[in-house]
Write an enzyme that holds these catalytic residues in place. Structure first.
Site, short mmCIF file in Angstrom:
data_model
loop_
_atom_site.label_atom_id
_atom_site.label_comp_id
_atom_site.label_asym_id
_atom_site.label_seq_id
_atom_site.Cartn_x
_atom_site.Cartn_y
_atom_site.Cartn_z
N ASP A 62 0.79 -1.23 0.00
CA ASP A 62 0.00 0.00 0.00
C ASP A 62 0.83 1.29 0.00
O ASP A 62 0.28 2.33 0.32
CB ASP A 62 -0.83 0.00 1.30
N CYS A 118 -19.76 -10.18 -10.41
CA CYS A 118 -20.71 -9.20 -9.87
C CYS A 118 -22.07 -9.34 -10.57
O CYS A 118 -23.11 -9.15 -9.94
CB CYS A 118 -20.20 -7.78 -10.06
N CYS A 123 -25.70 -7.50 -9.89
CA CYS A 123 -25.77 -7.01 -8.51
C CYS A 123 -25.31 -5.55 -8.41
O CYS A 123 -24.35 -5.15 -9.08
CB CYS A 123 -24.88 -7.90 -7.64
N CYS A 155 -23.61 -3.01 -3.33
CA CYS A 155 -22.63 -2.11 -2.70
C CYS A 155 -22.99 -0.65 -3.02
O CYS A 155 -22.90 0.23 -2.15
CB CYS A 155 -21.21 -2.45 -3.14
N CYS A 179 -24.11 2.27 -0.05
CA CYS A 179 -23.19 3.35 0.34
C CYS A 179 -23.99 4.56 0.84
O CYS A 179 -24.80 5.12 0.10
CB CYS A 179 -22.30 3.74 -0.83
N CYS A 193 -14.68 2.40 6.86
CA CYS A 193 -16.09 2.09 6.62
C CYS A 193 -16.15 0.73 5.93
O CYS A 193 -15.37 0.46 5.01
CB CYS A 193 -16.69 3.17 5.71
N CYS A 228 -20.09 -0.93 2.23
CA CYS A 228 -20.25 -1.56 0.90
C CYS A 228 -19.73 -3.00 0.92
O CYS A 228 -20.21 -3.84 0.16
CB CYS A 228 -19.59 -0.73 -0.20
N CYS A 238 -21.89 -6.90 0.33
CA CYS A 238 -21.48 -7.77 -0.78
C CYS A 238 -21.74 -9.24 -0.45
O CYS A 238 -21.23 -9.77 0.54
CB CYS A 238 -19.99 -7.56 -1.08
S1 SF4 Z 1 -22.02 -6.00 -3.77
FE1 SF4 Z 1 -20.25 -7.26 -4.35
S2 SF4 Z 1 -21.03 -8.63 -5.96
FE2 SF4 Z 1 -22.48 -6.91 -5.76
S3 SF4 Z 1 -21.79 -5.40 -7.27
FE3 SF4 Z 1 -20.86 -4.86 -5.34
S4 SF4 Z 1 -18.85 -5.83 -5.37
FE4 SF4 Z 1 -20.09 -6.83 -6.98
S1 SF4 Z 2 -16.32 2.53 2.16
FE1 SF4 Z 2 -18.31 3.36 2.87
S2 SF4 Z 2 -18.43 5.45 2.15
FE2 SF4 Z 2 -16.76 4.42 0.99
S3 SF4 Z 2 -17.73 3.63 -0.86
FE3 SF4 Z 2 -17.88 1.99 0.61
S4 SF4 Z 2 -19.87 2.30 1.66
FE4 SF4 Z 2 -19.37 4.18 0.56
#
Ligand code: SF4
Ligand code: SF4
Length: 316
Positions: free
Chosen positions: A129, A184, A187, A190, A194, A247, A250, A254
């Site tokens: 990273d 994905c 779907c 996520c 958010c 956070c 998201c 999934c």
């Molecule tokens: S929740 Fe997971 S499977 Fe669904 S679109 Fe987002 S990353 Fe892809």
């Molecule tokens: S980490 Fe949290 S704020 Fe950032 S994209 Fe994912 S759900 Fe949204």
């Protein structure tokens, strides 16, 4: 010559959960264009370091003096056994235990030592990273998963709760990679989950809006904050984030994380204090206690003052 099987077995012995090997090349032009576009739209917010060393990002072979030829990409799962009670101020589970930079670096060093025991002239460089490297792209290229709509690497077995460590080698190794299919499908969970509408395109996150940036980077690099971030925050006071560091919303949404196996890495297990610290405890915390509790934790990056600000933001 090292084989992918030998490297993958050495990676498991070093403590990693998955490993792939891929020959390095310049980044494909569509990947580079997408990154350039992210920077051009200033979606990297105050993370100015993302703008630097673009020539190395575009071609990671330049990250070693003699030229890197192979990337060994290793994953370490951090899906926790135990989570914070939901009524407490929430910390992203990647920060429950010891700082992943230290944990992964140490494992990558052990992996390199095992490879050098086999091939003494081999040179390697470990990255966690901190380099201009598209880790998630290279992890996908090494066959470890696909890039989800939230921009995370998704592994069929480990989900997206994984740290990515990269070891660059100055020698050729046959690639182990069979590119993973993007699963994905239709779907969009996520994106819908958010709370700040930070996922602005397929796999693209606007850091101004993302709580991961706002609860950490903004405090770690206060001089780099910008007007766009302040604007985004003002707009979203109603979103009342319950997260005070990072956070996981998201990722929680999934479906691949529901099926993912739980990590068994002791150093990443939750600090006992995180199971009981209330908003009031955070606000009353002294600098000494913060230092003592979070000495080996990534949480110290946000500073105590930053954490207190984050706690206040969750209180409305
Ligand atoms: S929740 Fe997971 S499977 Fe669904 S679109 Fe987002 S990353 Fe892809
Ligand atoms: S980490 Fe949290 S704020 Fe950032 S994209 Fe994912 S759900 Fe949204």
């Amino acid at each position: 010559m090292l084989t992918p099987d030998f490297i993958q077995s050495a990676a498991r012995s070093a403590g990693f959960d998955a490993c792939g090997v891929v020959a390095l090349s310049a980044l494909p032009s569509d990947v580079l264009r997408s990154f350039d576009e992210w920077i051009r739209r200033r979606h990297h917010a105050g993370m100015r370091y993302m703008e630097r060393y673009l020539h190395q990002r575009a071609d990671p072979r330049r990250l070693m003096k003699r030229g890197a030829r192979t990337a060994v990409v290793a994953l370490l799962s951090y899906k926790p056994h135990r989570r914070q009670p939901p009524h407490l101020p929430q910390v992203s589970c990647y920060a429950y235990g010891a700082d992943y930079h230290d944990v992964l670096k140490q494992k990558l060093r052990s992996l390199l030592a095992a490879l050098q025991a086999q091939q003494p002239a081999l040179q390697g460089r470990a990255f966690v990273d901190t380099a201009p490297l598209q880790e998630r792209y290279w992890a996908a290229a090494a066959g470890l998963g696909w890039l989800g709509k939230n921009g995370m690497l998704i592994s069929r077995e480990l989900g997206s709760y994984t740290f990515i460590g990269v070891l660059l080698l100055d020698d050729d190794v046959k690639s182990s990679a069979t590119p993973a299919k993007n699963r994905c499908g239709a779907c969009t969970r996520c994106i819908s989950a958010c709370p700040t509408s930070a996922i602005v395109g397929c796999g693209r996150v606007d850091a101004h809006r993302c709580l991961s940036y706002r609860t950490i980077e903004k405090h770690a690099n206060p001089q780099q904050g910008d007007a766009q971030s302040a604007e985004a925050e003002k707009d979203e006071k109603t979103a009342a984030p319950r997260y005070i560091f990072g956070c996981d919303i998201c990722q929680e949404a999934c479906p691949w994380n529901r099926k993912a196996k739980v990590a068994a890495h002791g150093e990443l297990q939750i600090l006992p204090q995180l199971l009981s610290l209330t908003a009031e405890d955070w606000l009353a915390m002294s600098a000494d206690d913060f230092e003592k509790i979070f000495e080996r934790s990534p949480i110290k990056r946000a500073t105590l003052q930053g954490m207190k600000e984050n706690v206040r933001a969750t209180m409305g």
